[in-house]
Write a protein that holds these residues in place. Structure first.
Motif, mmCIF file in Angstrom:
data_model
loop_
_atom_site.group_PDB
_atom_site.id
_atom_site.type_symbol
_atom_site.label_atom_id
_atom_site.label_comp_id
_atom_site.label_asym_id
_atom_site.label_seq_id
_atom_site.Cartn_x
_atom_site.Cartn_y
_atom_site.Cartn_z
ATOM 1 N N GLY A 1 28.870 48.425 -17.923
ATOM 2 C CA GLY A 1 29.925 49.328 -17.481
ATOM 3 C C GLY A 1 31.302 48.794 -17.806
ATOM 4 N N GLU A 2 32.317 49.601 -17.484
ATOM 5 C CA GLU A 2 33.697 49.224 -17.742
ATOM 6 C C GLU A 2 34.243 48.337 -16.625
ATOM 7 N N ILE A 3 35.128 47.437 -17.023
ATOM 8 C CA ILE A 3 35.913 46.674 -16.055
ATOM 9 C C ILE A 3 37.379 46.852 -16.432
ATOM 10 N N ARG A 4 38.137 47.457 -15.554
ATOM 11 C CA ARG A 4 39.573 47.611 -15.795
ATOM 12 C C ARG A 4 40.292 46.337 -15.366
ATOM 13 N N ALA A 5 41.287 45.932 -16.151
ATOM 14 C CA ALA A 5 42.021 44.700 -15.856
ATOM 15 C C ALA A 5 43.411 44.783 -16.446
ATOM 16 N N SER A 6 44.331 44.048 -15.849
ATOM 17 C CA SER A 6 45.696 44.041 -16.369
ATOM 18 C C SER A 6 45.831 43.097 -17.549
ATOM 19 N N ARG A 7 44.900 42.117 -17.653
ATOM 20 C CA ARG A 7 44.914 41.192 -18.789
ATOM 21 C C ARG A 7 43.479 40.839 -19.166
ATOM 22 N N VAL A 8 43.288 40.664 -20.467
ATOM 23 C CA VAL A 8 41.974 40.320 -21.011
ATOM 24 C C VAL A 8 42.142 39.083 -21.886
ATOM 25 N N VAL A 9 41.178 38.178 -21.813
ATOM 26 C CA VAL A 9 41.230 36.944 -22.600
ATOM 27 C C VAL A 9 39.957 36.840 -23.439
ATOM 28 N N ILE A 10 40.123 36.729 -24.750
ATOM 29 C CA ILE A 10 38.984 36.558 -25.654
ATOM 30 C C ILE A 10 38.745 35.073 -25.873
ATOM 31 N N CYS A 11 37.608 34.598 -25.396
ATOM 32 C CA CYS A 11 37.189 33.204 -25.576
ATOM 33 C C CYS A 11 35.781 33.193 -26.154
ATOM 34 N N GLY A 12 35.539 34.050 -27.110
ATOM 35 C CA GLY A 12 34.196 34.290 -27.600
ATOM 36 C C GLY A 12 33.750 33.418 -28.745
ATOM 37 N N GLY A 13 34.469 32.318 -29.014
ATOM 38 C CA GLY A 13 34.044 31.438 -30.084
ATOM 39 C C GLY A 13 33.917 32.181 -31.399
ATOM 40 N N MET A 14 32.796 31.974 -32.079
ATOM 41 C CA MET A 14 32.622 32.553 -33.414
ATOM 42 C C MET A 14 32.442 34.069 -33.383
ATOM 43 N N TRP A 15 32.246 34.646 -32.201
ATOM 44 C CA TRP A 15 32.187 36.100 -32.070
ATOM 45 C C TRP A 15 33.582 36.726 -31.893
ATOM 46 N N SER A 16 34.598 35.905 -31.693
ATOM 47 C CA SER A 16 35.925 36.406 -31.316
ATOM 48 C C SER A 16 36.536 37.304 -32.379
ATOM 49 N N ARG A 17 36.394 36.930 -33.634
ATOM 50 C CA ARG A 17 37.027 37.704 -34.708
ATOM 51 C C ARG A 17 36.562 39.152 -34.686
ATOM 52 N N ASP A 18 35.259 39.370 -34.595
ATOM 53 C CA ASP A 18 34.726 40.724 -34.667
ATOM 54 C C ASP A 18 35.036 41.522 -33.408
ATOM 55 N N LEU A 19 35.017 40.866 -32.241
ATOM 56 C CA LEU A 19 35.377 41.577 -31.012
ATOM 57 C C LEU A 19 36.846 41.986 -31.054
ATOM 58 N N ALA A 20 37.712 41.099 -31.489
ATOM 59 C CA ALA A 20 39.135 41.424 -31.571
ATOM 60 C C ALA A 20 39.379 42.584 -32.525
ATOM 61 N N ALA A 21 38.598 42.626 -33.589
ATOM 62 C CA ALA A 21 38.781 43.685 -34.584
ATOM 63 C C ALA A 21 38.555 45.065 -33.994
ATOM 64 N N THR A 22 37.742 45.180 -32.937
ATOM 65 C CA THR A 22 37.535 46.485 -32.305
ATOM 66 C C THR A 22 38.815 47.021 -31.678
ATOM 67 N N ALA A 23 39.764 46.116 -31.428
ATOM 68 C CA ALA A 23 41.064 46.523 -30.876
ATOM 69 C C ALA A 23 42.164 46.429 -31.923
ATOM 70 N N GLY A 24 41.784 46.243 -33.191
ATOM 71 C CA GLY A 24 42.783 46.144 -34.250
ATOM 72 C C GLY A 24 43.543 44.842 -34.257
ATOM 73 N N VAL A 25 42.937 43.783 -33.743
ATOM 74 C CA VAL A 25 43.607 42.493 -33.594
ATOM 75 C C VAL A 25 43.034 41.487 -34.586
ATOM 76 N N THR A 26 43.907 40.689 -35.178
ATOM 77 C CA THR A 26 43.511 39.658 -36.134
ATOM 78 C C THR A 26 43.315 38.325 -35.428
ATOM 79 N N LEU A 27 42.089 37.816 -35.443
ATOM 80 C CA LEU A 27 41.791 36.457 -34.997
ATOM 81 C C LEU A 27 41.040 35.768 -36.135
ATOM 82 N N PRO A 28 41.763 35.132 -37.044
ATOM 83 C CA PRO A 28 41.119 34.590 -38.238
ATOM 84 C C PRO A 28 40.342 33.302 -37.961
ATOM 85 N N LEU A 29 39.044 33.411 -37.957
ATOM 86 C CA LEU A 29 38.190 32.248 -37.815
ATOM 87 C C LEU A 29 36.846 32.548 -38.455
#
Length: 821
Positions: free
Chosen positions: A200-228
């Motif tokens: 389900g959804e979790i609403r939050a005022s801030r989100v932190v991506i600490c997904g290691g090697m998965w971070s790049r692809d998760l960030a891309a879903t929001a149009g964000v560049t995390l080059p690794l």
């Protein structure tokens, strides 16, 4: 481990953390410690299951930069108390570490790093080969020239320390959900508002991506560049070796790409080899958890062969485990933390380049304070995610660069070292012409730009050393030509924004510390400040019309400065911002004959009266229309020339053709660094930054305290002025001995037996024949020329001290007479 606070899956939280490795758990721990207790951490499988569980667990404090060293130092201090605080064992053992050199060059690298560590009170000792043998008796000393001992380093159990962070977070109300996959970041109106999980959804005022090697692809879903990109990382663990001494310190053999860690009578041998193996390029398996990758003994064998000679006990030891696991690496070998450029309220901590464990405490503390306060607590430019460029998310680029970055962790960290992989990406319209002139290309933010120009019959390449490299005399010639004739520099990598609209002046004047309400055709030098008075950007603003401005900044700040600008435009303001960098290349024509050369290719008036310093206007040049701005970053008469890209080749050719009569040469960025050092021109990210105010940086002349409407940071600067003499100032250094080693950065400055400051940047000044630098120094009664001259100063370079002089003004043309000639 599942959440013990509540069995109910939340639909809201203050902060959602994605990823349950050591970074995510550290951030949860530190947030709750700050009082932000409504924290939810979601882990796709189980805590530590990505990379953390198989990390070697090394806890060292000295890193390549000041910021990274300070974060690692805090981590080591935290590990000493974390077990007692949480009741969770961490396996932390402070056994110390040895960094050992096989060459004099490596020993100098270690010595320079050790000297940097003195700035932060880092305990460190130089040790002889015999002393190395005393501390690490199994070593064979063949070829060893010396090393350094770091008594506060040690090792830790990565899984246990992660569980300690998690327990500390849960003790204060943080909630952790395993087997909870985050599929998407929710974004509304450019701001993160939560996540979508498989529960389900979790609403939050801030989100932190600490997904290691998965971070790049998760960030891309929001149009964000995390080059690794992930790479295979190898180590072996031996069977128990009866003869192996217990409680050995960690041993680093950078010249052999290897590190050694003793644990319970076994020896772990790991490596950071050249020509690494990227992994996961086509995606990471959905069920990847506590997995290892296939063995590749052939790849590891060269490391093992050197190791058995260095540690003969290994030759007879059985191998209990040959491990290969993925770790993620970034294009510049520095991790990614902070608030992303593309989405407000979306933070990250990832891409740790195999130093996630030893960085975890400092990263968790810094990012938690950033989340709480809305700004970084200290200058984190080296690791700030805003330094990245959007093209760096390209998977092929990341794959190819990763083959190099893993090995660079242990390779020599030469001054001016250039990446060899994934090059030639961003090229100015002059690129091929510059190569034909003998340019050696360096890289900044992916831009190819000349470092120096090789002489006739020379191959344009660098022969690396800590002393005067092979381009030293070539750069000297470029500098001297700039002082006597005229030199052409390619500044196309400088970033340009066009800002226009009815409210453009009002908004920009609020952001800029200087007054940009200048006549059309004037250029204003200014800083953008934060609320504490720290310098967020160092730019020029040219007024093109009543409602249109051009902002120019440095290449590495392209996304960072654009983010700062756009996020400080009030809602509803009639302001439009465009990045016009790609369409507007720029040449800089510098030297006392620049005026005569321009008169040979243009009918316009370039006299001092007709074209004063700080003026910008369009001119005819050849058959083109070009914007000429009378500015300089080298301390000589000069103009910056901006032209539409389709006219660039024509303008270049006309200048070069006509320039032959005036002694025109091409100049590179090594020359620019030398020239600007002589003039005391600051470089953002080195000499000035988020923690430095214009008053401390000697830039008070560019602050308009009394302009209508004020500016961001004005209150902080006024309080600093009212507090009395400035106790911390940027000064200009000059080594007394012309043959002294070169200054680069972070060298301690000594006075009366104690460290009073640190070098921010350095270069050899060819117009002055002296080794120069800039440094911040401190004095409780205020830093003045009288204070600087009242007692001898020394600069520590590679563990030795050298006499130096310091003053507040530049060493070259302090009155600025040459630039106004």
């Amino acid at each position: 481990m599942t959440d013990t606070t509540s069995n109910h899956f939340p639909d809201r939280a203050d902060v959602v953390i994605v990823g349950g490795g050591v970074a995510g758990c550290s951030i949860a721990y530190h947030l709750t410690k700050l009082g932000i207790t409504d924290v939810v951490l979601c882990e796709r499988k189980q805590l530590t299951c990505g990379t953390t569980w198989h990390a070697a667990g090394l806890v060292t404090q000295l890193r390549a930069t000041r910021q990274m060293t300070e974060l690692a130092k805090y981590t080591g201090e935290l590990f000493a108390s974390l077990e007692e605080e949480t009741g969770q064992a961490t396996g932390f053992m402070r056994r110390g570490s040895l960094r050992v050199a096989r060459t004099e060059a490596r020993l100098e690298e270690l010595a320079r790093g050790a000297s940097m560590g003195r700035n932060f009170g880092l305990p460190v000792e130089k040790v002889s080969p015999g002393e190395i043998k005393e501390r690490w008796s199994p070593i064979d000393l063949d070829g060893i020239v010396g090393g350094f001992w770091f008594p506060h380093d040690g090792q830790v159990n990565p899984a246990d320390v992660t569980m300690a962070y998690a327990r500390g977070a849960r003790m204060r109300g943080g909630r952790i959900f395993e087997n909870t996959k985050v599929n998407k970041i929710l974004v509304e109106n450019g701001r993160a508002i939560g996540v979508v999980t498989d529960k389900g959804e979790i609403r939050a005022s801030r989100v932190v991506i600490c997904g290691g090697m998965w971070s790049r692809d998760l960030a891309a879903t929001a149009g964000v560049t995390l080059p690794l990109h992930a790479a295979e990382h190898f180590y072996i663990v031996t069977e128990t070796i009866p003869e192996l001494p217990r409680n050995l310190p960690v041993l680093f053999m950078g010249d052999e790409c290897a590190y050694y860690k003793e644990d319970a009578g076994k020896l772990l041998l790991g490596c950071f080899e050249p020509n690494a193996k990227p992994w996961g390029h086509k995606g990471i398996p959905e069920d990847f958890c506590f997995d290892s990758l296939p063995e590749d003994f052939e790849h590891f064998e060269p490391i093992l062969e050197m190791a058995t000679k260095r540690v003969p006990l290994l030759a007879e030891a059985g191998i209990k485990l040959f491990f290969n696991g993925p770790e993620s690496f970034t294009p510049d070998d520095r991790y990614l933390i902070g608030e992303t450029s593309e989405v407000a309220g979306l933070f990250c901590a990832c891409g740790f380049n195999s130093i996630g464990i030893l960085s975890s405490g400092g990263v968790g503390k810094a990012l938690s304070e950033w989340i709480r306060d809305g700004r970084p607590p200290v200058d984190l430019a080296d690791v700030d995610v805003r330094r990245t460029i959007s093209f760096q998310s390209n998977k092929s680029y990341l794959h190819d660069r990763t083959t190099e970055t893993l090995g660079l962790l242990f390779d020599m960290h030469w001054p001016y070292r250039q990446f060899a992989t994934a090059r030639g990406i961003r090229r100015s319209p002059f690129h091929d012409r510059l190569l034909a002139e003998g340019a050696f290309m360096t890289e900044a933010a992916g831009f190819e730009r000349p470092g120096f120009f090789a002489g006739a019959g020379m191959k344009p390449e660098i022969e690396y050393s800590y002393g005067r490299q092979n381009w030293f005399d070539l750069t000297g010639a470029e500098c001297r030509n700039t002082a006597t004739n005229v030199t052409l520099f390619d500044h196309s990598c400088f970033v340009k924004y066009e800002v226009e609209g009815r409210d453009a002046l009002k908004v920009l004047n609020r952001i800029c510390a200087n007054d940009i309400d200048a006549p059309v055709g004037r250029v204003v030098y200014t800083q953008w400040l934060n609320e504490l008075g720290g310098i967020e950007a160092d730019v020029t603003v040219t007024r093109l019309s009543e409602s249109t401005f051009m902002v120019v900044t440095i290449a590495i700040s392209q996304r960072r400065d654009l983010t700062w600008l756009t996020r400080h435009i009030p809602e509803g303001a009639h302001v439009f911002v465009r990045d016009i960098t790609s369409g507007l290349p720029m040449l800089a024509l510098m030297g006392p004959k620049a005026r005569d050369l321009l008169k040979a290719v243009s009918p316009d008036d370039f006299s001092d009266a007709g074209f004063p310093f700080g003026t910008s206007r369009e001119i005819d040049l050849g058959y083109a229309r070009v914007r000429a701005s009378r500015l300089t970053f080298v301390g000589e008469l000069g103009w910056e020339l901006y032209m539409p890209a389709e006219f660039a080749a024509h303008v270049f050719d006309r200048l070069v053709e006509a320039g032959a009569a005036f002694g025109l040469r091409h100049g590179g960025y090594f020359a620019i660094n030398s020239l600007r050092m002589e003039k005391g021109y600051r470089h953002w990210g080195h000499d000035i930054g988020e923690e430095d105010s214009p008053l401390q940086g000697g830039l008070g002349f560019s602050v308009a305290f009394d302009k209508p409407g004020g500016f961001i940071g004005r209150g902080a600067l006024l309080r600093q002025k009212e507090a009395g003499p400035i106790r911390r100032r940027l000064v200009q250094l000059r080594l007394e001995d012309e043959s002294a080693p070169l200054l680069y950065h972070h060298e301690p400055v000594w006075r009366d037996g104690r460290i009073i400051g640190s070098v921010t940047s350095g270069a050899y000044g060819h117009r002055l024949s002296a080794s120069l630098g800039m440094a911040y120094v401190e004095c409780a009664d205020g830093v003045t020329d009288a204070y600087l001259a009242s007692m001898p100063l020394e600069v520590e370079i590679a563990w030795r001290r050298y006499p130096a002089r310091a003053q507040l003004k530049s060493w070259y043309d302090p009155k600025g007479e040459r630039i106004r000639g």
